[in-house]
Design a protein around this motif. Sequence first.
Motif, short mmCIF file in Angstrom:
data_model
loop_
_atom_site.label_atom_id
_atom_site.label_comp_id
_atom_site.label_asym_id
_atom_site.label_seq_id
_atom_site.Cartn_x
_atom_site.Cartn_y
_atom_site.Cartn_z
N HIS A 17 4.60 -13.08 1.23
CA HIS A 17 4.65 -14.47 1.68
C HIS A 17 5.39 -15.31 0.65
CE1 HIS A 17 3.55 -18.16 3.71
NE2 HIS A 17 3.07 -18.64 2.57
N ARG A 18 6.37 -16.06 1.09
CA ARG A 18 7.07 -17.05 0.27
C ARG A 18 6.59 -18.41 0.72
NH1 ARG A 18 13.06 -15.97 -0.24
NH2 ARG A 18 12.27 -14.65 -1.92
N PHE A 19 5.93 -19.12 -0.17
CA PHE A 19 5.29 -20.38 0.19
C PHE A 19 6.30 -21.38 0.73
CE2 PHE A 19 2.32 -18.47 -2.82
CZ PHE A 19 1.12 -18.65 -2.16
N ASP A 20 5.94 -22.02 1.84
CA ASP A 20 6.77 -23.02 2.51
C ASP A 20 8.08 -22.46 3.02
OD1 ASP A 20 4.90 -25.07 1.98
OD2 ASP A 20 5.73 -25.34 -0.03
N TYR A 21 8.12 -21.14 3.26
CA TYR A 21 9.36 -20.57 3.77
C TYR A 21 9.09 -19.54 4.87
CZ TYR A 21 14.12 -18.78 3.86
OH TYR A 21 15.37 -18.41 4.26
N SER A 22 8.52 -18.39 4.50
CA SER A 22 8.31 -17.36 5.51
C SER A 22 7.36 -16.29 4.99
CB SER A 22 9.64 -16.72 5.92
OG SER A 22 10.19 -16.00 4.83
N SER A 23 6.92 -15.45 5.92
CA SER A 23 6.14 -14.26 5.60
C SER A 23 6.91 -13.04 6.07
CB SER A 23 4.76 -14.32 6.26
OG SER A 23 4.03 -15.44 5.82
N SER A 24 6.62 -11.89 5.47
CA SER A 24 7.38 -10.68 5.79
C SER A 24 6.46 -9.48 5.89
CB SER A 24 8.43 -10.41 4.70
OG SER A 24 9.32 -11.49 4.56
N LEU A 25 6.89 -8.54 6.73
CA LEU A 25 6.24 -7.24 6.86
C LEU A 25 7.17 -6.17 6.33
CD1 LEU A 25 4.74 -7.60 10.46
CD2 LEU A 25 3.57 -7.95 8.27
N TYR A 26 6.62 -5.16 5.67
CA TYR A 26 7.43 -4.14 5.01
C TYR A 26 6.96 -2.74 5.41
CZ TYR A 26 9.14 -1.10 1.24
OH TYR A 26 9.72 -0.08 0.53
N LEU A 27 7.93 -1.84 5.60
CA LEU A 27 7.64 -0.43 5.86
C LEU A 27 8.63 0.42 5.08
CD1 LEU A 27 6.16 1.82 7.44
CD2 LEU A 27 7.93 1.59 9.20
N GLY A 28 8.10 1.38 4.30
CA GLY A 28 8.93 2.32 3.57
C GLY A 28 8.57 3.74 3.97
N ILE A 29 9.58 4.55 4.25
CA ILE A 29 9.37 5.94 4.65
C ILE A 29 9.93 6.84 3.55
CG2 ILE A 29 9.85 7.70 6.38
CD1 ILE A 29 10.25 5.45 8.41
N LYS A 30 9.08 7.72 3.02
CA LYS A 30 9.48 8.63 1.95
C LYS A 30 9.96 9.93 2.56
CE LYS A 30 6.12 6.49 -1.16
NZ LYS A 30 4.90 6.65 -1.96
N ALA A 50 0.86 -1.18 0.00
CA ALA A 50 0.00 0.00 0.00
C ALA A 50 0.90 1.23 0.00
CB ALA A 50 -0.91 0.00 1.22
N GLU A 51 0.66 2.13 -0.94
CA GLU A 51 1.49 3.32 -1.09
C GLU A 51 0.68 4.57 -0.76
OE1 GLU A 51 4.61 2.09 -4.61
OE2 GLU A 51 2.72 3.03 -5.19
N THR A 52 1.23 5.40 0.11
CA THR A 52 0.66 6.71 0.40
C THR A 52 1.71 7.77 0.08
OG1 THR A 52 1.39 6.81 2.71
CG2 THR A 52 -0.68 5.65 2.26
N GLN A 53 1.40 9.01 0.34
CA GLN A 53 2.34 10.08 0.01
C GLN A 53 3.58 10.05 0.88
OE1 GLN A 53 -0.22 13.59 0.24
NE2 GLN A 53 -0.36 13.63 -2.00
N LYS A 54 3.48 9.55 2.10
CA LYS A 54 4.61 9.57 3.03
C LYS A 54 5.11 8.19 3.42
CE LYS A 54 4.92 14.05 3.45
NZ LYS A 54 6.12 14.80 2.98
N LEU A 55 4.22 7.19 3.38
CA LEU A 55 4.57 5.86 3.85
C LEU A 55 4.14 4.78 2.86
CD1 LEU A 55 3.48 5.97 7.62
CD2 LEU A 55 5.82 6.12 6.74
#
Length: 320
Positions: free
Chosen positions: A246-259, A235-240
């Motif tokens: 998810h990689r099947f049979d491996y792991s899931s990940s959370l992501y945060l980007g700061i503009k 999800a992209e917003t003006q600031k964040l």
Amino acid sequence: MKKILIILIVFFFYPANAQLDALSKFQLFNASSINPSYSSTIPFASTSLYHRAELMGFDGNPVTSTLSYNSFLGESNFGLGLNFKSDGIGATTFYDFSLDLSYSVRLTESVFMGVGLRGSVNNLDIDYQSLNLYNQGDIFFQNNIDRAMLANIGFGISIFNKSFNISLSMPYMLKQYHYDSYARNNNGFESSSIDLTYLTANATLKLNSKFNLRPYIMVKASSYFDSQTDVSLIAETQKLDFGFSHRFDYSSSLYLGIKLSKAVVISYSYDLPSNSFEYYRNGAHEFGLRFNFISKLNNVLNSKDKKNKDLENEKIEGLQ
């Protein structure tokens, strides 16, 4: 003792007998590392730096760093990409430097195709003496692998417009061998490159003027192992920017980007392991830094004819 055993298991089965492959979970933002045509799909110059560490808390844990520069050259419809990658796990260290040259053409009024070729040189080092071996006199572990730079070539193709991108790439097309001559002649351990083919697709869904959704899928195939599939939603917003992968049979990940600005983005992602290693892993951390040189794009647009302006304006609307 448990830590040593786990690292040895990972070293021999994580394909340490082959050219290492970066495991970035949000490849959408690091596409040039696997796709030689990427530089033809962006309307600006961009530099990115990523660092990823897995199996935190273990000596010799997998660590990957990538540095890239990509620029669409505009007037000629060519693109240029430079990439450096460093992979390490256990006693193994792999370095790769590549140069990409790409070209984009218009297929329809709003759809374009980018084709890219890659030339690369790489080096694989394996320091067997750094391992805690049960039999220190084992003849197969006496000679380290320290091979001089080897050359390779790669290929990529992208079909794209302002709202989607579909790409097929093979960053390393030639079979390479990094080996200890005694081991090779006596059916011992050797190290060779692995064939990797990537199919990716992503879209930009504009919900309103301030909010976008970007679904992404990547399928990685090889003759050495079963195919791997990553799916993610950003999800992209003006600031964040924030999302899940998810990689099947491996792991899931959370992501945060700061503009920090229109041109500078810093990012962080954390893996939540979901396979049999989850009891031994402390997760994986990935840090990123991206610079988009928008001022270069403005200078380019001022010097273009209408055909090339249209090409770049289409790309700007789908700014990656």
